[in-house]
Motif scaffolding. Structure first.
Motif, PDB file in Angstrom:
ATOM      1  N   CYS A   8       0.927  -1.339  -0.123  1.00 15.59           N
ATOM      2  CA  CYS A   8      -0.182  -0.260  -0.106  1.00 15.59           C
ATOM      3  C   CYS A   8       0.511   0.772   0.025  1.00 15.59           C
ATOM      4  CB  CYS A   8      -0.578   0.390   1.272  1.00 15.59           C
ATOM      5  SG  CYS A   8      -1.969   1.641   1.686  1.00 15.59           S
ATOM      6  N   THR A  50       0.815   3.767   1.541  1.00 10.16           N
ATOM      7  CA  THR A  50       0.850   4.315   2.944  1.00 10.16           C
ATOM      8  C   THR A  50       2.065   4.197   3.542  1.00 10.16           C
ATOM      9  OG1 THR A  50      -2.038   4.586   3.673  1.00 10.16           O
ATOM     10  CG2 THR A  50      -0.637   4.182   5.475  1.00 10.16           C
ATOM     11  N   HIS A  82       0.540  -3.959   6.035  1.00  6.64           N
ATOM     12  CA  HIS A  82      -0.679  -3.511   6.493  1.00  6.64           C
ATOM     13  C   HIS A  82      -2.149  -4.530   5.607  1.00  6.64           C
ATOM     14  CE1 HIS A  82      -0.501  -0.130   4.964  1.00  6.64           C
ATOM     15  NE2 HIS A  82      -2.637   0.133   4.761  1.00  6.64           N
ATOM     16  N   CYS A 104      -7.040  -2.955   3.437  1.00 11.14           N
ATOM     17  CA  CYS A 104      -6.915  -1.656   2.854  1.00 11.14           C
ATOM     18  C   CYS A 104      -7.270  -1.862   1.773  1.00 11.14           C
ATOM     19  CB  CYS A 104      -5.157  -1.364   3.010  1.00 11.14           C
ATOM     20  SG  CYS A 104      -5.099   0.491   3.035  1.00 11.14           S
TER      21      CYS A 104
HETATM   22 ZN    ZN Z   1      -3.317   0.951   3.213  1.00 10.49          ZN
END
Ligand code: ZN
Ligand code: CXF
Length: 363
Positions: free
Chosen positions: A38, A40, A59, A163
């Motif tokens: 991801c 992030t 995550h 996510c």
């Molecule tokens: Zn994420």
């Protein structure tokens, strides 16, 4: 176990050996089968958001349960699970009113002070970021952060539900409560934006306008349900959305995390339209809004949305079933499967474009 660590903000990911404890209390141990990259985690690894180092990021994971603690009630050995970074206690008034994503005691999912750390490196504790720590061969997490999914969904696709899917689709379904017939614009058609399109389609939106600066990504957006595409490099996206909808959309989602596009999201809303900020912006990002008479007349709203207002125990299995039933596109999100040693190269490729998601499936 093999894991990929960050020892300092700005340093590359590095594969190392870590030790992982056995489950206690309500913890679940599982073999990680897939771990998505991801955006992030790249933000967290390159910009100082205050994460303690050394840190174990990652995550967006799925896997197979190998052991459970004595207090686990919702998960069994052999289950296929998907993790989510939303940490909730299940007991506070927010959780009990159905808003687990606003939990007042997220720390309830972590070990207490005085208990041995879950993960260590050379005998020193490692920060298991947001309770997940997915860039590793194995994971040990609280059962509240895990959902059991249909065994028919492949691990790579399942991992992305944790996510990209809950954040994107949930923003349309839960946060915006898009209704049948509504008009929607999505600025940014990466992994999360494509899922916002999916969510708007599942909710029955009549017009789904995808906005990006990359024609290839806009072409992909059509597969996910975009009814119209706008290349904001060549046309003014605000004017284009107003022209397509006769004045502006009911819901505009900003999935990039930039002041300019956040402002565009507000401006492309029609009367009573709502703008949603989903993308993670750099610390200190601000926008200026006209709050004079026009603001009263327009009756717009601006919302920050965290993780698509997800109730993960209910939503993750639902999205997995939608995939198995052929109602949710996930296969086209997995651009490439990589080894854990290739995280840096895969993030470079993500930044350059042409990649939706790289997923670690070998260690
Ligand atoms: Zn994420
Ligand atoms: C993030 C956005 C910033 C806060 C943590 C969750 N979303 C997904 O990666």
């Amino acid at each position: 176990m093999k894991a990929s660590v960050i020892t300092e903000v700005g340093k590359p990911f590095m594969v190392v050996e870590m030790e992982i404890a056995d489950p206690i209390g309500a913890e679940v141990a599982f073999d990680v089968k897939a771990s998505g990259l991801c955006h992030t985690d790249l933000h967290f690894a390159t910009t100082d958001f205050g994460h303690q180092m050394p840190a174990l990021f990652g995550h967006e994971i799925s896997g197979v349960v190998t052991a459970i603690g004595p207090d686990v009630t919702t998960i069994a050995v052999g289950d296929h699970v998907v993790a989510c970074l939303v940490q909730f206690c299940g007991k506070c008034e927010k959780c009990l009113s159905g808003k687990t994503y606003e939990c007042k005691h997220p720390e309830a999912t972590m070990r207490k002070e005085g208990q041995p750390p879950r993960i260590t490196m050379d005998g020193q504790p490692v920060n298991q970021v947001m309770g997940v720590g997915g860039f590793a061969e194995k994971a040990l997490m609280h059962e509240n952060q895990l959902a059991v999914v249909n065994k028919q969904i492949p691990f790579a696709q399942a991992s992305l539900i944790g996510c990209a899917v809950v954040t994107g689709a949930g923003s349309a379904i839960h946060a915006a409560k898009v209704a049948v017939g509504d008009s929607v614009a999505i600025i940014g058609t990466g992994g999360v934006g494509l899922n916002t399109i999916s969510g708007a389609r599942l909710a029955g939106a009549r017009r789904i306008i995808a906005i990006d600066i990359d024609d290839e990504k806009l072409e992909a957006a059509k597969k996910f349900g975009a009814t119209d595409v706008v290349n904001s490099k060549t046309v003014d996206p605000i004017q284009a959305v107003k022209d397509l909808t006769g004045g502006g959309v009911d819901h505009a989602f900003e999935v990039i995390g930039m002041a300019m596009t956040q402002k565009q999201a507000v401006e492309m809303c029609g009367m009573g339209g709502q703008a949603y900020f989903i993308g993670l912006a750099k610390p200190g990002t601000t926008i200026e809004l006209d709050t004079s008479l026009q603001a009263l007349l327009d009756q717009k709203g601006v919302h920050g949305v965290l993780m698509g207002s997800v109730n993960l125990k209910a939503d993750i299995p639902m999205y997995a079933d939608f995939y198995v039933q052929g109602r949710l596109v996930l296969d086209d999100l997995v651009t490439q499967e990589i080894n854990i040693s290739e995280i840096n190269e895969a993030y470079d490729a993500l930044t350059k474009g042409g990649i939706i998601r790289s997923v670690i499936t070998s260690f």
